[in-house]
Scaffold this motif. Structure first.
Motif, short mmCIF file in Angstrom:
data_model
loop_
_atom_site.label_atom_id
_atom_site.label_comp_id
_atom_site.label_asym_id
_atom_site.label_seq_id
_atom_site.Cartn_x
_atom_site.Cartn_y
_atom_site.Cartn_z
N GLU A 198 10.44 20.51 -30.70
CA GLU A 198 9.18 21.04 -31.74
C GLU A 198 8.98 21.99 -30.19
OE1 GLU A 198 5.95 22.07 -33.57
OE2 GLU A 198 7.82 21.45 -34.55
N ALA A 199 8.78 21.46 -28.97
CA ALA A 199 8.74 21.77 -27.63
C ALA A 199 9.53 23.27 -27.22
CB ALA A 199 8.67 20.86 -27.12
N ALA A 200 10.99 23.29 -27.75
CA ALA A 200 11.30 24.04 -27.05
C ALA A 200 11.45 25.39 -28.62
CB ALA A 200 12.98 24.12 -27.74
N ALA A 201 11.21 25.05 -29.27
CA ALA A 201 10.76 26.04 -30.87
C ALA A 201 9.12 26.90 -30.23
CB ALA A 201 10.76 26.00 -31.74
N ALA A 202 8.70 26.40 -29.78
CA ALA A 202 7.13 26.94 -29.41
C ALA A 202 7.25 27.17 -28.03
CB ALA A 202 6.10 25.58 -29.54
N GLU A 203 8.60 27.38 -27.13
CA GLU A 203 8.28 28.08 -26.13
C GLU A 203 8.60 29.72 -26.73
OE1 GLU A 203 10.15 27.82 -21.63
OE2 GLU A 203 9.92 26.27 -23.15
N LYS A 204 10.11 29.04 -27.25
CA LYS A 204 10.46 30.63 -27.87
C LYS A 204 9.90 31.20 -28.46
CE LYS A 204 14.61 32.03 -29.84
NZ LYS A 204 16.30 31.34 -30.74
N SER A 205 8.61 30.80 -29.13
CA SER A 205 8.14 31.87 -30.69
C SER A 205 6.90 32.07 -29.14
CB SER A 205 7.63 31.35 -31.88
OG SER A 205 6.78 29.36 -31.12
N GLY A 206 6.27 31.25 -28.12
CA GLY A 206 4.88 32.15 -27.78
C GLY A 206 4.18 31.23 -28.47
N LYS A 207 4.54 30.35 -28.88
CA LYS A 207 2.74 29.97 -29.94
C LYS A 207 2.79 28.62 -29.41
CE LYS A 207 3.81 32.06 -34.64
NZ LYS A 207 4.26 32.33 -35.74
N LYS A 208 1.95 27.80 -30.03
CA LYS A 208 1.56 26.15 -29.86
C LYS A 208 1.89 24.79 -29.93
CE LYS A 208 -3.06 26.86 -27.23
NZ LYS A 208 -4.63 25.77 -27.53
N PRO A 209 2.54 23.75 -29.93
CA PRO A 209 3.59 23.47 -31.39
C PRO A 209 3.11 22.71 -32.17
CG PRO A 209 3.57 22.75 -28.57
CD PRO A 209 2.93 23.45 -28.70
N SER A 210 3.41 23.17 -32.90
CA SER A 210 2.55 22.61 -34.15
C SER A 210 2.35 20.97 -34.29
CB SER A 210 3.21 23.03 -36.16
OG SER A 210 4.52 22.38 -36.26
N ARG A 211 3.10 20.14 -33.68
CA ARG A 211 2.51 18.82 -34.21
C ARG A 211 3.00 18.11 -33.15
NH1 ARG A 211 7.64 15.87 -35.57
NH2 ARG A 211 9.50 16.58 -35.54
N THR A 212 2.84 16.83 -32.64
CA THR A 212 3.35 15.35 -31.79
C THR A 212 3.22 14.50 -32.76
OG1 THR A 212 0.63 15.10 -31.67
CG2 THR A 212 1.28 16.67 -30.40
N GLU A 213 3.74 13.88 -32.42
CA GLU A 213 3.87 12.63 -32.78
C GLU A 213 4.11 11.35 -31.84
OE1 GLU A 213 8.58 11.97 -32.79
OE2 GLU A 213 8.69 13.63 -34.55
N ASP A 214 3.57 10.33 -32.60
CA ASP A 214 2.76 8.69 -31.20
C ASP A 214 4.50 7.69 -31.62
OD1 ASP A 214 -0.07 9.84 -30.61
OD2 ASP A 214 -0.31 8.46 -32.62
N VAL A 215 4.09 7.81 -30.26
CA VAL A 215 5.34 6.60 -29.75
C VAL A 215 5.23 5.75 -29.88
CG1 VAL A 215 7.83 6.82 -28.92
CG2 VAL A 215 7.06 8.20 -29.84
N ARG A 216 5.38 3.79 -30.10
CA ARG A 216 4.65 2.72 -29.28
C ARG A 216 6.07 1.97 -28.80
NH1 ARG A 216 5.52 -2.65 -31.19
NH2 ARG A 216 2.99 -3.47 -30.94
N ILE A 217 5.58 1.49 -27.16
CA ILE A 217 6.96 0.97 -26.92
C ILE A 217 6.63 -0.20 -26.06
CG2 ILE A 217 8.62 1.26 -25.27
CD1 ILE A 217 8.14 4.16 -25.28
N VAL A 218 7.65 -0.95 -26.31
CA VAL A 218 6.91 -3.01 -25.97
C VAL A 218 7.68 -2.16 -24.30
CG1 VAL A 218 7.27 -5.07 -25.82
CG2 VAL A 218 6.99 -3.90 -28.31
N THR A 219 6.50 -3.26 -23.03
CA THR A 219 6.72 -2.60 -22.09
C THR A 219 7.17 -3.75 -21.46
OG1 THR A 219 4.50 -3.78 -21.18
CG2 THR A 219 4.71 -1.54 -21.60
N GLU A 220 8.31 -3.47 -20.86
CA GLU A 220 8.69 -5.30 -19.52
C GLU A 220 8.17 -4.56 -18.53
OE1 GLU A 220 12.55 -4.29 -20.63
OE2 GLU A 220 13.17 -2.69 -19.35
N LYS A 221 8.80 -5.99 -18.24
CA LYS A 221 8.55 -6.33 -16.60
C LYS A 221 9.49 -5.70 -15.31
CE LYS A 221 8.60 -9.49 -12.57
NZ LYS A 221 9.05 -9.75 -11.75
N ALA A 222 9.09 -4.40 -14.24
CA ALA A 222 9.39 -3.82 -13.79
C ALA A 222 10.49 -4.95 -12.83
CB ALA A 222 8.89 -3.33 -12.64
N GLU A 223 11.73 -4.79 -12.68
CA GLU A 223 12.96 -5.53 -11.91
C GLU A 223 12.71 -5.51 -10.35
OE1 GLU A 223 16.60 -3.84 -13.21
OE2 GLU A 223 15.94 -4.62 -15.04
#
Length: 364
Positions: A198-223
């Motif tokens: 979506e970001a690449a298409a928006a950059e190519k067309s010169g327009k703002k991205p039409s949508r975003t996504e919410d991505v839920r991630i369960v964190t873990e402890k740094a090693e």
């Protein structure tokens, strides 16, 4: 056998033995020597080094040469004779092998890192040049790397634009880690992203991205061995959208040290009148997006290479000045620079002939 003949024979045999030992004995050293220089305003391998389309450009003259250092390969085994010759040579430097290839780094690994640094230096040069000219550059934080077997694998992808983390707007790369670590390991965090396609298409067309996504991630402890902190297993980076196209066509060069000269070449092509006034200027230095010029390695080799090609002036990072000034090639003036603004100002003085006022490098 006469004593004199025996002495001469013994001396000859000793010399032969020493020469053989010098060739056969391997030493843990590597050699640096002056490498090629390339005029960023000119052509290389039949095509312009800097190619700009979508914006007016102006004729240039003179030279703004980037400089390089040639080094022996990681697997090259230097012998004692070569090391001694290098130590005695004025134009070469012999250094411990680990200085160039630390921690057993292979030549392939080194080349890959140098290529990545070179690519990043080109991007930084474009940003610094356009900021110097007060032209707009859009910067956004993106997913640079997703680590294998991490919580983010399969959920985030390289190139995704990170808009926010847990509703907090992301404006710089450091924001990502700062917001993620507000969670405890095992707790979920929500990334709001523009997917890479979506970001690449928006950059190519010169327009703002039409949508975003919410991505839920369960964190873990740094090693690592530090305090417990939450991670998701990505590395954030920056991506830029330029108002027109700037291509840098130069292969077989690595590392970040050409950044300053690329930036100055871009500035020259985008402004009326030649920056150098037709003079032969060479230089070196990393460049940050804000225009700050950083030090590099092998500056003594670069000044020699520049002067051999005919350079009259050498733009030198402030922190390299003392080393460069310790042995200046005849006929070369070392000009101290700390920012791209400094460099442009010094080039203006060179163009006008006001060279007495140039900030020069000194040994201290």
């Amino acid at each position: 056998m006469p004593r004199r003949t025996a002495t001469m024979l013994a001396s000859t045999l000793m010399l032969i033995a020493l020469l053989c030992a010098g060739v056969l004995i391997k030493v843990p050293y590597a050699e640096m020597s002056p490498g090629p220089t390339v005029n960023t305003l000119g052509d290389h391998d039949g095509e312009p080094v800097l190619q700009i389309s979508g914006h007016k450009t102006y004729p240039t003259s003179g030279h703004l040469n980037m400089t390089t250092v040639r080094v022996t390969s990681a697997d090259y085994k230097m012998n004692l004779a070569e090391a001694v010759y290098g130590w005695l040579s004025h134009d070469n430097i012999v250094v411990p092998h680990d200085t160039l290839y630390p921690d057993g780094k292979t030549e392939q690994q080194s080349n890959r890192e140098n290529a990545e640094e070179f690519s990043q230096s080109q991007e930084s040069a474009k940003v610094a040049a356009l900021k110097q000219l007060k032209l707009p550059v859009k910067t956004q934080v993106v997913v640079s790397t997703v680590f294998k077997d991490s919580p983010a694998e399969g959920k985030l992808h390289a190139g995704d634009v990170i808009e926010s983390v847990d509703g907090r707007k992301v404006t710089r790369t450091s924001d990502v880690a700062k917001f993620v670590t507000k969670r405890k390991p095992g707790q979920p965090v929500v990334f709001t992203v523009v997917p890479v396609k979506e970001a690449a298409a928006a950059e190519k067309s010169g327009k703002k991205p039409s949508r975003t996504e919410d991505v839920r991630i369960v964190t873990e402890k740094a090693e690592d061995s530090g305090p417990d902190r939450a991670v998701v297993g990505i590395q954030a980076g920056t991506d830029h959208t330029f108002p027109f196209t700037i291509d840098i066509k130069l292969a077989d060069v690595g590392g970040p040290s050409a950044g300053l000269m690329f930036a100055l070449g871009i500035v020259d092509k985008l402004t009326p009148g030649p920056l150098t006034g037709g003079k032969f200027v060479a230089g070196t230095g990393t460049i940050e997006e804000d225009g700050t010029v950083g030090p590099i390695g092998g500056v003594e080799m670069k000044t020699v290479g520049a002067r051999d090609k005919g350079a009259e002036y050498f733009l030198t990072p402030k922190d390299n000045c003392a080393a460069a000034a310790s042995d200046v090639p005849d006929g070369l003036t070392l000009v101290k620079v700390d920012t791209i603004k400094d460099a442009v100002s010094s080039l203006e003085k060179i163009r006008k002939g006001d060279t007495d006022d140039l900030p020069r490098c000194t040994k201290s």
